[in-house]
Design a protein around this motif. Structure first.
Motif, PDB file in Angstrom:
ATOM      1  N   LEU A 262      11.761  -2.525   0.942  1.00 55.65           N
ATOM      2  CA  LEU A 262      11.229  -2.121   2.246  1.00 55.65           C
ATOM      3  C   LEU A 262      10.745  -3.320   3.056  1.00 55.65           C
ATOM      4  CD1 LEU A 262       9.359   1.147   1.239  1.00 55.65           C
ATOM      5  CD2 LEU A 262      11.492   0.953   2.543  1.00 55.65           C
ATOM      6  N   ILE A 263      10.129  -4.270   2.400  1.00 59.55           N
ATOM      7  CA  ILE A 263       9.692  -5.488   3.091  1.00 59.55           C
ATOM      8  C   ILE A 263      10.885  -6.177   3.740  1.00 59.55           C
ATOM      9  CG2 ILE A 263       8.894  -7.853   2.623  1.00 59.55           C
ATOM     10  CD1 ILE A 263       6.886  -6.530   0.595  1.00 59.55           C
ATOM     11  N   GLN A 264      11.953  -6.342   2.979  1.00 65.78           N
ATOM     12  CA  GLN A 264      13.149  -7.000   3.512  1.00 65.78           C
ATOM     13  C   GLN A 264      13.794  -6.167   4.606  1.00 65.78           C
ATOM     14  OE1 GLN A 264      16.001  -8.925   0.812  1.00 65.78           O
ATOM     15  NE2 GLN A 264      17.569  -7.613   1.719  1.00 65.78           N
ATOM     16  N   TYR A 265      13.954  -4.876   4.376  1.00 62.54           N
ATOM     17  CA  TYR A 265      14.621  -3.999   5.339  1.00 62.54           C
ATOM     18  C   TYR A 265      13.940  -4.043   6.705  1.00 62.54           C
ATOM     19  CZ  TYR A 265      16.599   0.037   7.609  1.00 62.54           C
ATOM     20  OH  TYR A 265      17.233   0.853   8.522  1.00 62.54           O
ATOM     21  N   TRP A 266      12.612  -4.075   6.689  1.00 61.00           N
ATOM     22  CA  TRP A 266      11.862  -4.005   7.943  1.00 61.00           C
ATOM     23  C   TRP A 266      11.546  -5.367   8.553  1.00 61.00           C
ATOM     24  CZ3 TRP A 266      11.875   0.219  10.668  1.00 61.00           C
ATOM     25  CH2 TRP A 266      12.126   1.425  10.027  1.00 61.00           C
ATOM     26  N   GLY A 267      12.158  -6.441   8.053  1.00 59.24           N
ATOM     27  CA  GLY A 267      12.027  -7.737   8.723  1.00 59.24           C
ATOM     28  C   GLY A 267      11.212  -8.788   8.010  1.00 59.24           C
TER      29      GLY A 267
ATOM     30  N   ARG B 283       0.835  -1.208   0.000  1.00 62.21           N
ATOM     31  CA  ARG B 283       0.000   0.000   0.000  1.00 62.21           C
ATOM     32  C   ARG B 283       0.866   1.253   0.000  1.00 62.21           C
ATOM     33  NH1 ARG B 283      -3.000  -0.367   5.081  1.00 62.21           N
ATOM     34  NH2 ARG B 283      -3.380   1.833   4.720  1.00 62.21           N
ATOM     35  N   LEU B 284       1.901   1.242   0.825  1.00 64.79           N
ATOM     36  CA  LEU B 284       2.805   2.387   0.931  1.00 64.79           C
ATOM     37  C   LEU B 284       3.423   2.720  -0.424  1.00 64.79           C
ATOM     38  CD1 LEU B 284       4.447   4.426   2.702  1.00 64.79           C
ATOM     39  CD2 LEU B 284       6.144   2.597   2.930  1.00 64.79           C
ATOM     40  N   VAL B 285       4.002   1.738  -1.083  1.00 61.97           N
ATOM     41  CA  VAL B 285       4.681   2.033  -2.346  1.00 61.97           C
ATOM     42  C   VAL B 285       3.681   2.352  -3.465  1.00 61.97           C
ATOM     43  CG1 VAL B 285       6.804   0.824  -1.728  1.00 61.97           C
ATOM     44  CG2 VAL B 285       5.035  -0.386  -2.987  1.00 61.97           C
TER      45      VAL B 285
END
Length: 133
Positions: free
Chosen positions: A60-65, A25-27
């Protein structure tokens, strides 16, 4: 979910904000704004922003866990190197951050989740700036 030192399940930031759906949703919200931006749109080659949206989402998915799909597909993020070919000055940085901030606003996250995301995005925008005025 991972375990905290006390043995209780620890929730990652990725899980706390709602996982993949939230980052998608963010992207999507961000790139909807980029598509109409006269400063940023020229930085994205081609007519379709779908590939850029997919890359940012996976990063972003990977960066945030979340899952490490970004690195599996593209290798180490190396953000500064990947962005070096693009002229990113203060105007581009500010436009990127303005649209990303609006996209974060649209998520309606609670303050304890909103703040670290904004802090990261602000730092990333500054770090990727590679041109002066």
């Amino acid at each position: 979910m991972r375990e905290s030192p006390g043995g209780t399940p620890a929730v990652t930031f990725y899980e706390a904000v709602g996982g993949e759906q939230t980052f998608r949703r963010l992207v999507a919200e961000f790139y909807r704004r980029v598509a109409a931006d006269p400063v940023l749109r020229p930085l994205y080659p081609g007519e379709d922003l779908a590939d850029a949206e997919e890359r940012l989402g996976l990063f972003l998915i990977q960066y945030w866990g979340g899952p490490g799909t970004y690195s599996e597909r593209r290798g180490h993020p190396a953000l500064r190197i990947r962005h070096a070919p693009f002229a990113i000055g203060p105007a581009e940085r500010d436009a990127w951050l303005r649209h990303m901030t609006a996209a974060v606003d649209a998520l309606g996250l609670p303050p304890q989740l909103d703040a670290p995301l904004r802090d990261y995005l602000t730092a990333a925008a500054a770090a990727l700036t590679n041109r002066r005025g």
